[in-house]
Design an enzyme around this catalytic site. Structure first.
Site, PDB file in Angstrom:
ATOM      1  N   ASP A  55     -10.005  69.692 -22.163  1.00 14.64           N
ATOM      2  CA  ASP A  55      -8.421  68.724 -20.962  1.00 14.64           C
ATOM      3  C   ASP A  55      -8.128  69.329 -21.582  1.00 14.64           C
ATOM      4  O   ASP A  55      -6.328  69.973 -20.937  1.00 14.64           O
ATOM      5  CB  ASP A  55      -8.769  67.257 -21.537  1.00 14.64           C
ATOM      6  CG  ASP A  55      -9.347  66.649 -20.439  1.00 14.64           C
ATOM      7  OD1 ASP A  55      -8.526  66.501 -19.561  1.00 14.64           O
ATOM      8  OD2 ASP A  55      -9.253  65.599 -21.157  1.00 14.64           O
ATOM      9  N   GLU A  71      -3.341  64.971 -19.125  1.00 15.40           N
ATOM     10  CA  GLU A  71      -4.482  65.676 -19.564  1.00 15.40           C
ATOM     11  C   GLU A  71      -3.632  65.660 -21.022  1.00 15.40           C
ATOM     12  O   GLU A  71      -4.351  65.773 -22.304  1.00 15.40           O
ATOM     13  CB  GLU A  71      -4.820  67.407 -19.189  1.00 15.40           C
ATOM     14  CG  GLU A  71      -4.833  67.083 -18.036  1.00 15.40           C
ATOM     15  CD  GLU A  71      -5.846  67.030 -17.057  1.00 15.40           C
ATOM     16  OE1 GLU A  71      -6.588  66.034 -18.053  1.00 15.40           O
ATOM     17  OE2 GLU A  71      -6.617  67.113 -16.246  1.00 15.40           O
ATOM     18  N   HIS A 121      -5.219  62.218 -22.809  1.00 17.80           N
ATOM     19  CA  HIS A 121      -6.096  62.725 -23.445  1.00 17.80           C
ATOM     20  C   HIS A 121      -6.595  63.054 -23.740  1.00 17.80           C
ATOM     21  O   HIS A 121      -7.158  62.854 -25.090  1.00 17.80           O
ATOM     22  CB  HIS A 121      -7.272  63.663 -22.238  1.00 17.80           C
ATOM     23  CG  HIS A 121      -6.875  62.691 -20.489  1.00 17.80           C
ATOM     24  ND1 HIS A 121      -7.604  63.000 -19.201  1.00 17.80           N
ATOM     25  CD2 HIS A 121      -6.337  61.516 -20.221  1.00 17.80           C
ATOM     26  CE1 HIS A 121      -7.591  62.657 -18.308  1.00 17.80           C
ATOM     27  NE2 HIS A 121      -6.570  61.210 -18.780  1.00 17.80           N
ATOM     28  N   TYR A 145      -8.009  62.024 -28.103  1.00 23.69           N
ATOM     29  CA  TYR A 145      -9.738  62.358 -28.924  1.00 23.69           C
ATOM     30  C   TYR A 145      -9.619  62.735 -30.236  1.00 23.69           C
ATOM     31  O   TYR A 145     -10.060  62.441 -30.985  1.00 23.69           O
ATOM     32  CB  TYR A 145      -9.885  63.906 -28.093  1.00 23.69           C
ATOM     33  CG  TYR A 145     -10.032  64.154 -27.188  1.00 23.69           C
ATOM     34  CD1 TYR A 145     -10.992  63.021 -26.317  1.00 23.69           C
ATOM     35  CD2 TYR A 145      -9.851  65.287 -26.008  1.00 23.69           C
ATOM     36  CE1 TYR A 145     -11.413  62.763 -24.967  1.00 23.69           C
ATOM     37  CE2 TYR A 145      -9.858  64.982 -24.545  1.00 23.69           C
ATOM     38  CZ  TYR A 145     -10.397  63.547 -24.652  1.00 23.69           C
ATOM     39  OH  TYR A 145     -11.076  64.007 -22.724  1.00 23.69           O
ATOM     40  N   GLU A 154     -13.868  68.716 -13.450  1.00 23.48           N
ATOM     41  CA  GLU A 154     -13.547  67.384 -13.470  1.00 23.48           C
ATOM     42  C   GLU A 154     -13.576  66.643 -13.223  1.00 23.48           C
ATOM     43  O   GLU A 154     -13.662  65.309 -13.101  1.00 23.48           O
ATOM     44  CB  GLU A 154     -11.317  67.137 -12.993  1.00 23.48           C
ATOM     45  CG  GLU A 154     -10.920  68.139 -13.858  1.00 23.48           C
ATOM     46  CD  GLU A 154      -9.707  67.802 -13.484  1.00 23.48           C
ATOM     47  OE1 GLU A 154      -8.720  67.342 -13.987  1.00 23.48           O
ATOM     48  OE2 GLU A 154      -9.189  68.404 -12.011  1.00 23.48           O
ATOM     49  N   GLU A 188      -9.821  61.051 -14.128  1.00 26.66           N
ATOM     50  CA  GLU A 188      -9.974  62.294 -13.523  1.00 26.66           C
ATOM     51  C   GLU A 188     -10.517  61.813 -11.887  1.00 26.66           C
ATOM     52  O   GLU A 188     -10.586  62.609 -11.651  1.00 26.66           O
ATOM     53  CB  GLU A 188     -11.485  62.470 -14.643  1.00 26.66           C
ATOM     54  CG  GLU A 188     -11.495  62.948 -15.658  1.00 26.66           C
ATOM     55  CD  GLU A 188     -10.656  64.443 -16.344  1.00 26.66           C
ATOM     56  OE1 GLU A 188      -9.862  65.536 -15.228  1.00 26.66           O
ATOM     57  OE2 GLU A 188      -9.886  64.025 -17.279  1.00 26.66           O
ATOM     58  N   HIS A 211      -7.514  63.110 -10.552  1.00 23.14           N
ATOM     59  CA  HIS A 211      -8.034  64.935  -9.978  1.00 23.14           C
ATOM     60  C   HIS A 211      -8.526  65.335  -9.290  1.00 23.14           C
ATOM     61  O   HIS A 211      -7.734  66.735  -8.648  1.00 23.14           O
ATOM     62  CB  HIS A 211      -7.572  64.679 -11.519  1.00 23.14           C
ATOM     63  CG  HIS A 211      -6.838  64.365 -12.760  1.00 23.14           C
ATOM     64  ND1 HIS A 211      -6.824  64.840 -14.391  1.00 23.14           N
ATOM     65  CD2 HIS A 211      -6.350  63.924 -13.058  1.00 23.14           C
ATOM     66  CE1 HIS A 211      -5.474  63.885 -14.988  1.00 23.14           C
ATOM     67  NE2 HIS A 211      -5.142  63.306 -13.899  1.00 23.14           N
TER      68      HIS A 211
HETATM   69 CA   LIG Z   1      -8.086  66.507 -15.812  1.00 24.57          CA
END
Ligand SMILES: [Ca+2]
Ligand SMILES: [Ca+2]
Lengths: 342, 342
Positions: A85, A115, A118, A122, A182, A216, A219
């Site tokens: 990402d 992104e 995202h 994490y 992706e 995703e 995307h």
């Molecule tokens: Ca993505």
């Protein structure tokens, strides 16, 4: 490829083409070239979520109870996703520079934003479950794990070729690597998390993975549109050649994804038999190639062998009760959000 | 300036510098160089809003009741904002390419995303109030209105110099033009909308303007951080020279903004006397220069002459009941969102 101009006084607001076109660069969402752009934009906004608002307390309680193998795979996959990402944010910025349609370029900015979110998830998951030094180690797996390095290299080579030589040829090829990233390289990892959730483990993390998965999907749709519009608008390009490139690139990618699946999942998790997972990867690759207008690399794999996985991405449709967070609080519009099948 | 690398295997995740630094380009929000970055990111997420969810029915009813002069200024200002936010999306993408800190580059992507949302709001407002052909005409004002062209040129020249020659010198100067755009060139227009709202007119539109205003405050803070960190980290640069550049550029910008204020507001609206508006513009310019670490261009203008305007950006603090939409449904965190004073 010509970069999009900051402003062009003699060009229309709706562009004349997706690349090497002309546009004033003033964005009026009601006056754009592609009919799919604004609905996609609205769906992306409707998907908005904030990772740190997801309650991680149950996951934190369950974490020590996971097997060593489960913990190891969990961390490796998060490490992979964080790397992918991150470079994805960078690549989407590079792509945006060359999109001469200001609405498609705007979609790319929304994608880049997602992104970033995202990546926050994490960090958020790891900061909940492990200490700071372990978190930092996990964020460096991509530097040391050889199987990870090999498949990351596959993507970054394609991206760097475009960055170093921004031609229409390298552009189209980089878009294919994007759809690999992706649309395929996340999916063995996603399956791992959904299998945990199926066993009522780490449901909050899986919920985030599900939100990411949902983004995703869009995307992938966006890049498939860009790929096909570029071919449509540039008849001098050998369409068949690029479609073949899609299929052959996905074949290579499937080999790498299967190798990775053996590495992180193997025969350790009874809920995801490795043979089924391999077939699932081929099935996904077929879907992506079809979306790009190319031949399926594995036409004999027409069915999803992991039937149970569908339930894990149908939260929006109200068909699933596997997840804690049943209501998507940020999802306010009712349009199809691009989720068809994993 | 060196562009940020797609990936650097030998660099740390937390960067070594804001420009010309090194970073793996992997984004771990818990391992970043600048302590202000993550709080700013969270505030930006908390500010999320969707224009098309704001109910425009009252504005639609009131629109025909506005005076011809009110309608004309309303449309001119929307036309201006649409142009400025469009080029701002583009510029922020260009800046992001050269930020070698992946968290600051991520903030720039979030900023670009917000500009896209702002542009949606201009399209949404106009599509509610006027027909499609008039909307398209308004989105082209920037091509024909000479006073608008002059002040837009002031910004785009600075941006294009950086795009054509991405040196650290042009970079810093372009950041100053950015703060002029986001921190000054919107403000006469904002005042017009807040004055309408004060008279219970077009409150939904003003609510959107207020959300945009709130985002712009953070954008200004972000660019001020980038300006100061770049000077801090590059002692070879003549700090004083750049600070002087800030002050002199803002003086020129104030002249242009005052000219524009006469053009769109003049003595037509009793709630905003042009003399007060001029002083307000000088007051805002002082604030921005101070934020950048530079001398105030008009030290004698220490007070906000439009006292009433404060209430229009304090919705978050629960001090205002001027707006229909009292609760900021998307604002979920409680941190200071960067709003101090207009
Ligand atoms: Ca993505
Ligand atoms: Ca802005």
């Amino acid at each position: 490829l010509q970069k999009r101009k900051l402003v062009d006084h003699h060009a229309p607001n709706a562009s004349t083409g997706i690349v090497n076109g002309r546009s004033s660069n003033v964005l009026n969402w009601d006056d754009t070239r592609y009919s799919w752009a604004y609905p996609m934009y609205k769906t992306m906004l409707a998907n908005f979520w904030i990772p740190s608002e997801i309650n991680m307390s149950n996951d934190l309680k369950q974490w020590p109870e996971l097997s060593a193998q489960e913990q190891a795979s969990f961390k490796k996959i998060i490490g992979l996703l964080a790397f992918l990402d991150s470079i994805q944010t960078d690549y989407s910025g590079k792509v945006a520079d060359y999109l001469t349609d200001s609405s498609v370029s705007a979609l790319m900015q929304v994608l880049a934003f997602q992104e970033v979110v995202h990546n926050q998830s994490y960090s958020y998951v790891l900061s909940t479950l492990v200490d700071q030094s372990e978190q930092e180690r996990i964020f460096e797996y991509w530097k040391h794990d050889e199987i990870l390095m090999e498949r990351n290299q596959f993507i970054t080579d394609g991206y760097e070729e475009f960055a170093n030589e921004p031609s229409i040829d390298k552009f189209l090829k980089s878009v294919v690597y994007d759809v690999v990233l992706e649309g395929l390289f996340f999916y063995a990892g996603f399956a791992f998390f959904y299998n945990l959730a199926r066993n009522q483990k780490m449901v909050s993390t899986s919920t985030m993975i599900n939100y990411i998965n949902r983004d995703e999907q869009i995307h992938v749709n966006l890049f498939a549109h860009i790929f096909k519009e570029t071919l449509n608008e540039n008849p001098q390009l050998d369409r068949e050649w690029y479609e073949d490139f899609v299929t052959t690139t996905f074949k290579e990618a499937v080999d790498l994804e299967i190798k990775w699946a053996h590495h992180i999942i193997g025969n350790e998790f009874p809920g995801i038999p490795i043979d089924d997972l391999e077939d699932y990867i081929r099935f996904i690759a077929n879907k992506r190639c079809k979306l790009m207008g190319a031949d399926k690399p594995y036409p004999e794999y027409a069915e999803n062998p992991l039937k149970w996985i569908r339930a894990y991405q149908e939260v929006d449709e109200g068909k699933s009760d596997f997840f804690e967070q049943k209501s998507r609080q940020y999802t306010k519009v009712s349009e199809d959000n691009g989720f068809d099948d994993l």
